[in-house]
Design an enzyme around this catalytic site. Structure first.
Site, PDB file in Angstrom:
ATOM      1  N   GLU A 129      -2.171  -7.635   8.120  1.00  0.00           N
ATOM      2  CA  GLU A 129      -0.321  -7.466   8.472  1.00  0.00           C
ATOM      3  C   GLU A 129      -0.357  -7.817   9.803  1.00  0.00           C
ATOM      4  OE1 GLU A 129       2.299  -6.853   7.925  1.00  0.00           O
ATOM      5  OE2 GLU A 129       3.347  -5.067   7.547  1.00  0.00           O
TER       6      GLU A 129
ATOM      7  N   HIS B  41       0.639  -0.967  -0.005  1.00  0.00           N
ATOM      8  CA  HIS B  41      -0.027   0.166  -0.237  1.00  0.00           C
ATOM      9  C   HIS B  41       0.784   1.121   0.091  1.00  0.00           C
ATOM     10  CE1 HIS B  41       0.826   0.681   4.260  1.00  0.00           C
ATOM     11  NE2 HIS B  41       1.422  -0.163   4.429  1.00  0.00           N
TER      12      HIS B  41
END
Length: 271
Positions: A99, A13
Site C-alpha cells: 500500500e 483485501h
C-alpha cells in the site's frame, strides 16, 4: 474455446479494523476481521463456483502484497479450489504491490490529515490531494507510480508471452485500496509519463523472489496528478484487460467480474 485475451484480476483485501473505521493503513500489518474473513470466503465461492468467472486452469500467476491482510485474502479466495488446482498456481509476494506509504498520516482519518496539514501551514492555495501531493515523510505520487509501473510491466510482459504461446492467462493481483486504484489508472494510460532519469528511477529493483518472472527494465513510468475517481471497497474485485486482443492496448473491463459469456466469434473485447 476460452478467450485468449489475457486478464489482470485485481482484488482488494477483505475488511480490517482500520478499513472499517476509515484509517489510513499502509505499513501497519493488520489482520482481517472475522467479517473480512467471511467476506473473502464468499467472494471465492462466487467467482469460482457460482459465477464461474474464474477458471482455475487459466490462472497463471497470483501476485500479492506482502502485508498479512492481502496474503490472508489470497488463501481465503482460493479455498474453493482443490489441492491439485491450488498447486498449479504460482503465488508471488511482490513488495512493489504494498500500500501507499502514508508516513505521518498512518492510522489517521482524512479529516485528521487535513487538520494536521493546516496546522503545518500547508494547502493554503488548494486542498490536499493525495494523488498529487503524496504524504509527508511517506511516499510521493512519483514514488508509488514508479513501483506500480514496474509491477504492471512485469504482468504485461507475462501476458505477452502467454498469448504468444496460445495460452489463456488470468493473472490475479491482491493488494490495497489506494495502490489498486492507482494501478488500474496507470494500467491503461491515465496520469503523465516520465522518463526514468534519477538514480531511484533507473536502479534495478527486484521486489519479488521468483525466477520464473522475468525482470523488466523501465525506460519510463507513469504517475498520477489527480484523483482517478475510482472506487474499490474492501473485498472488491476489478478487471483489467486489453482491447482487440492486443497487449499494446491495455483497457479497463467496465463490466467487471460479473459478465455474460462472450460470443464465440468475438471472444473478448474485439469491438
Amino acid at each position: 474455446m476460452p478467450s485468449l485475451t489475457p486478464r489482470c484480476i485485481i482484488v482488494r483485501h477483505g475488511q480490517t479494523e482500520w478499513s472499517k473505521s476509515g484509517q489510513y493503513t499502509g505499513l501497519t500489518d493488520l489482520p482481517l476481521t472475522p467479517y473480512g474473513e467471511g467476506q473473502m470466503l464468499r467472494t471465492g465461492e462466487s467467482v469460482f463456483r457460482n459465477n464461474q468467472f474464474l477458471n482455475p486452469d487459466n490462472i497463471t500467476y497470483i501476485f500479492t502484497s506482502p502485508r498479512l491482510r492481502a496474503r490472508q485474502t489470497v488463501d481465503l479466495v482460493l479455498k474453493p479450489l482443490s489441492d491439485e488446482q491450488r498447486a498449479k498456481i504460482r503465488v508471488v509476494v511482490d513488495d512493489d504491490l504494498r500500500e501507499w506509504e502514508y508516513g505521518d498520516y498512518e492510522g489517521m482519518l482524512t479529516r485528521e490529515i487535513i487538520e494536521l496539514r493546516k496546522s503545518r501551514g500547508l494547502d493554503k492555495e488548494r486542498p490536499w490531494n493525495i494523488w498529487r501531493d503524496g504524504c509527508e515523510n511517506g511516499e510521493t505520487t512519483q514514488q508509488i507510480g514508479l513501483r506500480l509501473s514496474r509491477a504492471i510491466a512485469r504482468i504485461q510482459n507475462l501476458h505477452r508471452k502467454h498469448q504468444s504461446e496460445g495460452r489463456a492467462s488470468d493473472i490475479m493481483v491482491f493488494a490495497h485500496g489506494h495502490a489498486l486504484r492507482y494501478f488500474a489508472a496507470i494500467w491503461f494510460g491515465l496520469g503523465v509519463q516520465k522518463k526514468c532519469e534519477t538514480i531511484e528511477e533507473i536502479q534495478n529493483v527486484k521486489s519479488y523472489d521468483d525466477d520464473t518472472v522475468p525482470y523488466v527494465k523501465l525506460e519510463s513510468y507513469r504517475h498520477l496528478v489527480d484523483n482517478p475517481c475510482f472506487l474499490l471497497d474492501a473485498g472488491g474485485i476489478g478487471v483489467l484487460s486489453y482491447a482487440h486482443h492486443n497487449i499494446d492496448e491495455p483497457a479497463l473491463e467496465l463490466a467487471g467480474p460479473f459478465v455474460s459469456p462472450p460470443e464465440e466469434e468475438s471472444q473478448h473485447g474485439d469491438v
